[in-house]
Scaffold this motif. Structure first.
Motif, PDB file in Angstrom:
ATOM      1  N   VAL A  17      -5.333  -8.538 -45.656  1.00 21.77           N
ATOM      2  CA  VAL A  17      -5.732  -7.178 -45.975  1.00 21.77           C
ATOM      3  C   VAL A  17      -6.049  -7.144 -47.463  1.00 21.77           C
ATOM      4  N   ASP A  18      -7.268  -6.774 -47.774  1.00 21.36           N
ATOM      5  CA  ASP A  18      -7.651  -6.741 -49.178  1.00 21.36           C
ATOM      6  C   ASP A  18      -6.896  -5.640 -49.906  1.00 21.36           C
ATOM      7  N   ILE A  19      -6.728  -5.837 -51.201  1.00 18.46           N
ATOM      8  CA  ILE A  19      -6.021  -4.801 -51.944  1.00 18.46           C
ATOM      9  C   ILE A  19      -6.995  -3.683 -52.298  1.00 18.46           C
ATOM     10  N   SER A  20      -6.434  -2.504 -52.473  1.00 16.75           N
ATOM     11  CA  SER A  20      -7.284  -1.338 -52.733  1.00 16.75           C
ATOM     12  C   SER A  20      -7.737  -1.321 -54.193  1.00 16.75           C
ATOM     13  N   ASN A  21      -8.692  -0.455 -54.485  1.00 18.62           N
ATOM     14  CA  ASN A  21      -9.171  -0.348 -55.867  1.00 18.62           C
ATOM     15  C   ASN A  21      -8.057   0.085 -56.808  1.00 18.62           C
ATOM     16  N   LYS A  22      -7.228   0.985 -56.318  1.00 16.87           N
ATOM     17  CA  LYS A  22      -6.108   1.454 -57.137  1.00 16.87           C
ATOM     18  C   LYS A  22      -5.194   0.284 -57.493  1.00 16.87           C
ATOM     19  N   LYS A  24      -6.091  -2.798 -57.656  1.00 17.28           N
ATOM     20  CA  LYS A  24      -6.781  -3.675 -58.611  1.00 17.28           C
ATOM     21  C   LYS A  24      -6.574  -3.154 -60.037  1.00 17.28           C
ATOM     22  N   ILE A  25      -6.676  -1.827 -60.190  1.00 24.22           N
ATOM     23  CA  ILE A  25      -6.452  -1.244 -61.518  1.00 24.22           C
ATOM     24  C   ILE A  25      -5.013  -1.505 -61.959  1.00 24.22           C
ATOM     25  N   ALA A  26      -4.071  -1.315 -61.015  1.00 20.07           N
ATOM     26  CA  ALA A  26      -2.657  -1.534 -61.337  1.00 20.07           C
ATOM     27  C   ALA A  26      -2.429  -2.977 -61.774  1.00 20.07           C
ATOM     28  N   LEU A  27      -3.059  -3.916 -61.064  1.00 20.81           N
ATOM     29  CA  LEU A  27      -2.934  -5.327 -61.433  1.00 20.81           C
ATOM     30  C   LEU A  27      -3.456  -5.551 -62.839  1.00 20.81           C
ATOM     31  N   ALA A  28      -4.616  -4.919 -63.132  1.00 19.50           N
ATOM     32  CA  ALA A  28      -5.212  -5.079 -64.456  1.00 19.50           C
ATOM     33  C   ALA A  28      -4.258  -4.562 -65.528  1.00 19.50           C
ATOM     34  N   TYR A  67       1.052  -0.161 -58.354  1.00 14.17           N
ATOM     35  CA  TYR A  67       0.720  -1.088 -57.265  1.00 14.17           C
ATOM     36  C   TYR A  67       1.615  -0.823 -56.055  1.00 14.17           C
ATOM     37  N   SER A  68       2.912  -0.724 -56.308  1.00 14.16           N
ATOM     38  CA  SER A  68       3.846  -0.544 -55.191  1.00 14.16           C
ATOM     39  C   SER A  68       3.643   0.798 -54.514  1.00 14.16           C
ATOM     40  N   ARG A  69       3.402   1.821 -55.313  1.00 11.02           N
ATOM     41  CA  ARG A  69       3.216   3.145 -54.708  1.00 11.02           C
ATOM     42  C   ARG A  69       2.017   3.134 -53.761  1.00 11.02           C
ATOM     43  N   ASP A  70       0.946   2.465 -54.227  1.00 11.96           N
ATOM     44  CA  ASP A  70      -0.225   2.428 -53.364  1.00 11.96           C
ATOM     45  C   ASP A  70       0.012   1.565 -52.126  1.00 11.96           C
ATOM     46  N   ALA A  71       0.848   0.549 -52.289  1.00  9.19           N
ATOM     47  CA  ALA A  71       1.111  -0.335 -51.144  1.00  9.19           C
ATOM     48  C   ALA A  71       1.963   0.346 -50.081  1.00  9.19           C
ATOM     49  N   TYR A  72       2.936   1.145 -50.496  1.00 10.14           N
ATOM     50  CA  TYR A  72       3.899   1.641 -49.510  1.00 10.14           C
ATOM     51  C   TYR A  72       3.807   3.139 -49.227  1.00 10.14           C
ATOM     52  N   LEU A  73       3.492   3.919 -50.234  1.00 11.87           N
ATOM     53  CA  LEU A  73       3.493   5.367 -49.989  1.00 11.87           C
ATOM     54  C   LEU A  73       2.264   5.832 -49.222  1.00 11.87           C
TER      55      LEU A  73
END
Lengths: 529, 432
Positions: A17-22, A24-28, A67-73
């Motif tokens: 599952v690709d990561i979302s744009n959000k 990607k920003i969090a990773l950056a 990153y975590s919020r976007d992954a789980y919430l």
């Protein structure tokens, strides 16, 4: 199954599952924070270190949090392990190896070549990464940073940020949330802040993380440490007494009541890092029988080593003369032997039925230790144990176990061996607590009748490499010395088969394989045969 | 030495083999065409979802079989010759047995839908189905939509699997509410909502008319019977139940009905031939159970029982109180005793649902005697042995409701609902 298919199931598309744009920003954002640390490592001279340090640590934390919020919430509550075996980082893929090598390299430099991180030696001022942390260290304790301060800060940040991630991931599970809040609290307060403040209050006290118990805190009985405590009057004496009481009173009582989990997964910092930052790697711990055998030999060898080493260390700085101090070499050795014999005899008397062939190994281990101690005392009019100096033993322990095993392998190899490899294979504290847990603890994992469908989710996510399924499918309680009570097996079970319980000692071990769910008479009949 | 041959390496066959080995020194051979080693079929879904690798679904390490002297033979049995005690394989070879245990399990039902054998159409039962799914639905680019036909436990698991890879799912359910042949109304309705909350396109009261092929013999779309609507899709999952996998036995002398006919000792009409698990059919259901039960634990119990019989301790298969469990996406479900979708004569249901719409229970009791008959729980774990005891002791429903907390099996620190449930139960009784 053909090789090709195996391949497609695990690696065809590593990130299923690709990561979302959000994300990607969090990773950056997070990587930017790490990048500032990297610049500092290469001696970049920041105009305002305090500001940049704050920015860097904040970026790392904020990146992880977003990153975590976007992954789980963005999903409903529930078990979220989708794709862990597809992702390169959590299935020993390329990213896993890269991370493992970076971490390991970091630990080697940290333990053995701190000057490369910028540690100023012999009074010289710090440079590089370590000087970058000077402002924070000065703020907390009024002294410049050391490599351990840098490490402690990063360690704490990791537990906080990934602890938050863990709490989101298991937000349907209160046990997991409370446990994580607890390790975050103990790390931030007891391991990080309180020792610094203790230094401010009394700068002669040795570093003492109150929750760290011997033998995990293997240096507490070193000569320099004991002297420093004793030279600090009542506070120092109180602390060293607290250390001793922790080992002989507090720990056994808590372990009796709650199992070793009160320590390993609610308090301990090593466990804390494993549970939070290491959570993505828990499935990597080997469940093979061979790994279990290795584990038992290794962890108990480390325990024996740490006992002998500590006794030898204390022994060397005690005197012979009763009149100077009542605790002489002779008295000390007798006390140790007496205590070990008491433990040994007690176990053999009360628990002889619960042992299999392990009892023989236990007995051999015991006699080896005693023989070593006696030899030490009687051949050693000197300080030698089998011609090895106690201090040499101590430094060997410090390097091989305290540093290489617990740090370099234990944490550096998270992405290869799983997140609890130190706790599982090396930690002498876990060995002692495990021994107590196996023999006298109300704690066990119970299984729910015949509901197990042998799916293997529990075993897969056991970070201690216990084949939980092997017990669950027989309806057998799980009483294992290695279980740290993290509770993930219970959380991931799709049929509600497992539960961590503190109950009476009676019926704790139920090894008979019965016809689960068959009617009562049949069970009787088969059990009688 | 007596040679025991077991056809099928699922839970029933393997349990039989393990227990025969525990009890005796007989020669044991397990035959399977599906996989080299025993694996847990129920875990196949987690392989696709990436929670586990296939090897993790195997409860025993590869050395286990040799160590316990259980021979494994990969092969497909074509014919059983009971006169000469010989198995003939489709590969051409044969094998002699002294005693034979048939444990071939089930196969997915197909109801003669047009296009049911096209590429991209599969059940979700065998390991080969999983391999097919990896081929036709590796991600949401190759598989833009999947249609699942049949609203049972396998259907919802398949929906969860596809959902984990962000593949849009249309879920055709024949009934007007999910699994309502088994679940009481309130529970079924809650699961309907839960399915939709996962963005699964649940179509109730919808039947499959036909599956349409593209020019390469692969599925292109399906047509719904009721509306005539055509839904474009790349994968069709057929999950309308399973039936015994016994086609190769039908031309032998072993008596079959829907499954292999067995008595309470799991013996077939032919001496020294036994059948266990999903493929075995009791002459009549035991204690209100169905004659064929495709459930993991009954397979295991039959395996244990037949091992006793074969090793000289001839005993009846005697399953205790009915129980089962499942998971609907994120909601765990357990059932103990009998709770029928619609209360039977002289039965009544007490239903309680939490406001968060993910937890509920239904308790069934006898309106004349007040006897507790069974319980369904959703989102609350319950203790198997306590309910087993209460059912055996024939407790009345008031006792059960009052002591419900004793049966709670949720992890520590979880919120408990027993007092809410009990006061709701009390209130309901007062208003009636």
């Amino acid at each position: 199954m053909s090789n090709k298919l195996n391949h497609s199931m695990s690696l065809a598309k590593p990130d299923a599952v690709d990561i979302s744009n959000k994300q990607k920003i969090a990773l950056a954002i997070g990587i930017l924070g790490l990048f500032i640390l990297t610049l500092a490592l290469f001696n970049t001279d920041f105009p305002n270190k305090a500001l940049f340090l704050t920015i860097s640590l904040s970026l790392i934390s904020v990146g992880t949090i977003i990153y975590s919020r976007d992954a789980y919430l963005t999903k409903l509550e529930g078990i979220k392990n989708d794709g862990v075996w597809f992702k390169s980082i959590s299935s020993r893929g390329v990213w896993g190896w890269i991370l493992g090598v970076i971490l390991t390299a970091f630990y080697i430099v940290l333990y053995f070549y701190p000057q490369y991180l910028g540690l100023g030696k012999d009074g010289a001022s710090n440079t590089g990464l370590i000087s970058f942390f000077d402002p924070l260290s000065n703020l907390l304790s009024g002294r410049n940073a050391s490599q351990w301060f840098v490490y402690g800060t990063l360690y704490t940040v990791a537990i906080m940020a990934f602890g938050y991630k863990f709490m989101l991931k298991y937000r349907h599970n209160r046990y997991q949330q409370l446990r994580t809040a607890s390790v975050m609290f103990f790390q931030l307060g007891f391991a990080f802040l309180i020792p610094e403040f203790m230094y401010v209050m009394n700068s002669d006290l040795p570093y003492y993380d109150l929750k760290s118990v011997w033998p995990l805190n293997y240096y507490i009985f070193d000569e320099w440490s004991v002297k420093a405590f004793l030279s600090n009057g009542n506070i120092g004496l109180g602390l060293i007494l607290f250390g001793i009481v922790s080992i002989f009173v507090i720990t056994p009582i808590l372990t009796y009541k709650y199992g070793k989990r009160w320590y390993c997964s609610w308090v301990c910092g090593c466990g804390g890092l494993a549970e939070t930052a290491g959570d993505s790697f828990r499935q990597l711990s080997s469940k093979k029988m061979s790994a279990w055998k290795l584990e038992r030999w290794l962890i108990h060898t480390v325990l024996v080593f740490s006992v002998v080493m500590t006794v030898a260390m204390v022994y060397t700085y005690l005197g012979y003369d009763h009149n100077t101090f009542w605790l002489t070499k002779g008295v000390f050795i007798s006390l140790v032997i007496g205590f070990l014999t008491l433990v040994f005899a007690g176990v053999m008397y009360f628990k002889r039925h619960e042992f299999g062939k392990d009892a023989r190994y236990g007995a051999i281990g015991y006699f080896v230790v005693i023989a070593l101690l006696v030899t030490m005392h009687f051949t050693g009019t000197s300080e030698n144990v089998f011609f090895i100096k106690g201090s040499a033993l101590r430094s060997a322990y410090g390097i091989y176990i305290g540093s290489i095993f617990s740090g370099v392998i234990g944490t550096g190899f998270y992405p290869i061996l799983g997140n609890r490899s130190w706790c599982r294979f090396g930690c002498p504290m876990a060995a002692i607590l495990g021994f107590q847990q196996r023999l006298f603890s109300k704690f066990r994992i119970t299984t729910n009748g015949g509901q197990c469908i042998s799916c293997g989710n529990c075993s897969n996510s056991c970070e201690m490499g216990i084949d939980v399924r092997a017990y669950a499918q027989k309806g057998e309680n799980i009483v294992r010395s290695s279980c740290v009570g993290c509770g993930i097996c219970s959380a991931v079970c799709p049929r509600g088969v497992l539960k961590l319980e503190n109950d009476s000692m009676k019926g704790r071990i139920n090894p008979t394989e019965i016809l689960l769910g068959n009617d009562v008479d049949l069970m009787d009949l088969v059990n009688k045969k | 030495m007596e040679h025991i041959v077991i056809i099928g390496n699922g839970i029933s066959g393997v349990t039989a083999a393990r227990h025969i080995r525990k009890l005796s020194d007989k020669q044991i051979t397990i035959v399977s065409a599906e996989a080299d080693y025993f694996f847990s079929r129920t875990a196949l879904m987690y392989v696709y979802m990436g929670h586990m690798k296939f090897e993790h679904t195997q409860p025993y390490e590869d050395w286990f079989w040799e160590k316990n002297r259980i021979n494994l033979k990969k092969g497909y049995v074509k014919h059983i010759e009971t006169k000469s005690n010989t198995l003939h394989f489709s590969e051409g070879d044969s094998l002699q047995y002294d005693k034979l245990i048939i444990a071939t399990g089930s196969k997915p039902n197909k109801f003669g839908w047009p296009g049911q054998d096209l590429d991209g159409v599969m059940g979700m039962y065998h390991k080969q189905d999983l391999e097919n799914l990896e081929k036709y639905a590796p991600n949401n680019k190759v598989c833009k939509r999947a249609v699942i036909v049949g609203g049972g436990l396998i259907g919802i698991e398949l929906a969860e699997m596809l959902n984990s890879r962000n593949i849009p799912v249309t879920f055709l359910v024949r009934e007007d509410s999910f699994w309502n042949g088994v679940l009481p109304e309130g529970e079924s309705a809650m699961i309907n909502r839960h399915i939709k909350n996962h963005h699964i396109d649940l179509r109730l009261s919808n039947n499959l008319k036909e599956i349409i092929s593209d020019e390469n013999g692969k599925v292109k779309s399906i047509i719904i019977q009721e509306t005539g609507e055509e839904i474009a899709c790349d994968v069709v999952g057929l999950t309308a139940g399973v039936s015994p996998n016994i086609d190769f036995i039908k031309d032998s002398e072993i008596e079959t009905g829907r499954g292999v006919k067995v008595n309470r000792f799991l013996e077939t009409n032919i001496q020294d031939v036994y059948a266990v698990g999903d493929c075995a059919e009791q002459n009549e259901g035991i204690n209100g159970r169905r004659p064929i039960e495709a459930v993991w634990y009954t397979g295991r119990m039959m395996g244990e029982t037949v091992a006793q019989t074969i090793c000289g301790n001839r005993i009846q298969y005697n399953p205790g109180h009915w129980y089962n469990s499942a998971k609907f996406l994120d909601i765990e479900y357990q059932t103990y005793g009998w709770v029928f979708a619609k209360p039977r004569e002289n039965e009544s249901h007490f239903h309680w649902k939490h406001t968060d719409d993910t937890k509920c229970i239904t308790v069934c009791y006898d309106t004349n005697t007040n006897a507790f008959l069974g319980i369904n729980t959703f989102g609350i774990r319950m203790r198997h042995d306590i309910f087993d005891t209460w059912l055996t002791e024939k407790r009345n429903v008031d006792y059960v409701m009052e002591h419900l907390a004793e049966a709670n099996f949720d992890p520590e620190f979880y919120k408990t609902y027993e007092s809410d449930i009990y006061s709701a139960f009390k209130n309901e009784l007062q208003t009636v």
